[in-house]
Enzyme design. Structure first.
Site, PDB file in Angstrom:
ATOM      1  CB  THR A 125      -0.922   0.007   1.231  1.00  0.00           C
ATOM      2  OG1 THR A 125      -1.674  -1.210   1.250  1.00  0.00           O
ATOM      3  CG2 THR A 125      -1.872   1.190   1.197  1.00  0.00           C
ATOM      4  CD  GLU A 155      -2.801  -6.051   1.488  1.00  0.00           C
ATOM      5  OE1 GLU A 155      -3.661  -6.909   1.773  1.00  0.00           O
ATOM      6  OE2 GLU A 155      -2.484  -5.127   2.252  1.00  0.00           O
ATOM      7  CG  LEU A 157      -4.036 -10.390   2.142  1.00  0.00           C
ATOM      8  CD1 LEU A 157      -2.781 -11.078   2.656  1.00  0.00           C
ATOM      9  CD2 LEU A 157      -4.899 -11.353   1.350  1.00  0.00           C
ATOM     10  CG  PHE A 256     -16.292  -2.672   8.465  1.00  0.00           C
ATOM     11  CD1 PHE A 256     -15.041  -2.453   9.008  1.00  0.00           C
ATOM     12  CD2 PHE A 256     -16.458  -3.715   7.571  1.00  0.00           C
ATOM     13  CE1 PHE A 256     -13.968  -3.262   8.655  1.00  0.00           C
ATOM     14  CE2 PHE A 256     -15.400  -4.523   7.218  1.00  0.00           C
ATOM     15  CZ  PHE A 256     -14.152  -4.294   7.758  1.00  0.00           C
ATOM     16  CG  LEU A 257     -23.404   0.647  11.334  1.00  0.00           C
ATOM     17  CD1 LEU A 257     -22.704   1.869  10.752  1.00  0.00           C
ATOM     18  CD2 LEU A 257     -24.820   0.538  10.765  1.00  0.00           C
ATOM     19  N   GLY A 260     -17.917   0.373  19.449  1.00  0.00           N
ATOM     20  CA  GLY A 260     -16.982  -0.200  20.406  1.00  0.00           C
ATOM     21  C   GLY A 260     -15.688   0.574  20.474  1.00  0.00           C
ATOM     22  N   GLY A 264      -7.696  -0.615  14.858  1.00  0.00           N
ATOM     23  CA  GLY A 264      -6.254  -0.517  15.071  1.00  0.00           C
ATOM     24  C   GLY A 264      -5.564  -1.345  14.015  1.00  0.00           C
ATOM     25  CB  CYS A 267      -4.141  -2.012   7.275  1.00  0.00           C
ATOM     26  SG  CYS A 267      -3.090  -3.340   6.646  1.00  0.00           S
ATOM     27  CE  LYS A 330      -9.353  -9.048  12.129  1.00  0.00           C
ATOM     28  NZ  LYS A 330      -9.609  -9.010  10.665  1.00  0.00           N
TER      29      LYS A 330
END
Length: 440
Positions: A125, A155, A157, A256-257, A260, A264, A267, A330
């Site tokens: 990236t 990518e 990933l 992704f909604l 919390g 992190g 990326c 995660k």
């Protein structure tokens, strides 16, 4: 045409995964890294990071004889027809800009050995415009000159799902300048293309932008619902119910909604900062200035989680026994880069809390990075005699713990759910003081 021989330059998370998976798909692959110890570990069948399913594929690829590793750029140049650049592009120290040191070094090391026609493919990236600059560098240093072309293939990933994302991607993006480059890249992905995977063929600049644009959108969606959590806290509303309601709108969707502690990892945080920085450099900073607030909302969630812990402890963290569940950024990963969980744990430690941390995969990395913290052997171990339990990474084993089982080891039945991973009603019914961001 015959299948091209592939090299993968850089055997970190992206490179190792790509090299292993391409060998499993049937390609002859040579992985290159300047770190001899990393090369030795991979050649011995050891994946140097946690990724479900990858160790088994590495063993299969090595056994097939199609995958080897080296530290020699000369060997890679002689071997490969298509060279994938998979080196890291971290954030520059003291700046939001992307550090291209490793990308430039890889091109400068490989190019002088390229004496025949070859395709170099960037997967890292990078800021838009990098591929244009690298094309000049590459062709200027390569004996084959303009016979060496550069393409870009970003990518996508997801840590914890990298094997499936490599073998069964939802799309491929080919940034190419010639029909020959497109043909070579297509040959390098033939088994994946034969699955019917959609391909976007575009220019170099667009291919560079796709990854940072995607990550910026996802980061914005995460921070949006966390901004709503701040509003909910101010008026006594429930952000979980709000998010569930929004998710049923098919224009918005639920992915992704999730409110919390925020995002992190290696990326999203550095990519949105680098994107905003690059936009300012090229004179369109105002167009993505909202990303600065996206980043700020995300950072505030960490401080607010500490506030919830403090509120449960009647305003005093100093001296309290605190169980911190999670260290990785995660679940299904051992990656602790910019991990919200460890940021919160370190903050509570700095405020005088007796913090003990447990994570199913990231403990070794956490210990090396933050030896000042204390660690335990299980979720129940770190919770023994705790005044409060704080769930910081939503591993399945934390979600599955029974409230009564945990009650048997803690000093006080208090829990802060930093990831909205637990059933609030169930825990409250079991007598727990339960708190979560954006919930009364």
């Amino acid at each position: 045409m015959d299948a091209p021989r592939l090299t993968v330059i850089g055997t970190g998370y992206l490179g190792a995964t790509h090299a292993i998976c391409m060998a499993v798909l049937g390609y002859e692959v040579l992985g290159l890294d300047t770190d001899a110890a990393k090369v030795a570990r991979l050649a011995a069948g050891e994946v140097p990071f946690f990724e479900p399913g990858l160790p088994e594929l590495l063993a299969k690829a090595l056994e097939s004889g199609r995958l080897r590793f080296t530290t020699s750029y000369a060997e890679a140049a002689a071997f490969g027809d298509v060279h994938f650049l998979c080196v890291g592009t971290p954030q520059q120290p003291g700046s939001d800009a992307c550090d291209l040191t490793y990308v430039d070094a890889a091109v400068r090391a490989l190019a002088p050995h390229l004496d025949r026609r070859a395709l170099v493919v960037g997967k890292s990236t990078v800021p838009v415009g990098t591929a244009e600059r690298l094309t000049g560098l590459l062709q200027g240093l390569a004996p084959a000159g303009t016979g060496v072309e550069l393409a870009w293939n970003p990518e996508f990933l997801r840590e914890g799902f990298a094997v499936d994302d490599t073998l069964h991607p939802d799309r491929l993006v080919f940034g190419v300048r010639s029909a020959w480059a497109d043909t070579q890249l297509s040959a390098a992905f033939r088994p994946i293309l034969e699955q019917g995977t959609p391909v976007i063929r575009t220019d170099l600049a667009t291919a560079e932008l796709v990854k940072v644009a995607a990550n910026s959108f996802l980061a914005t969606k995460i921070s949006y619902i966390n901004a709503m959590a701040e509003v909910c806290e101010a008026v006594g509303a429930d952000v979980k119910d709000l998010a569930d309601s929004l998710a049923l709108d098919d224009r918005i969707g639920g992915k992704f909604l999730k409110p919390g502690l925020g995002f992190g990892g290696g990326c999203l945080p550095k990519d949105i900062r680098a994107f905003a920085h690059r936009a300012e450099e090229i004179g369109v900073g105002q167009a993505v200035s909202f990303l600065r607030e996206v980043d700020a909302i995300n950072r505030r969630r960490r401080a607010r989680t500490v506030d919830l812990v403090r509120e449960l402890l009647d305003g005093r963290i100093g001296g309290a026994r605190i169980a911190a569940w999670g260290a990785a950024f995660k679940p299904n990963s051992d990656d602790i880069r910019d991990a919200p969980a460890l940021d919160v744990a370190r903050t509570m430690h700095g405020l005088g809390g007796q913090v003990r941390v447990y994570d199913p995969a990231a403990l070794d990395n956490a210990r090396r990075a933050f030896p000042e913290l204390r660690y335990g052997t299980s979720a129940l171990d770190v919770a023994r005699d705790a005044d409060v339990v704080v769930l910081l990474t939503e591993w399945a084993e934390f979600r599955e713990i029974e409230p009564d089982a945990l009650a048997g080891v803690v000093r006080h039945k208090r829990i802060v759910d930093g990831r909205h991973a637990l059933d609030a009603a169930r825990w409250r019914a079991a007598g727990w003081e339960y708190r979560a961001l954006g919930r009364s």
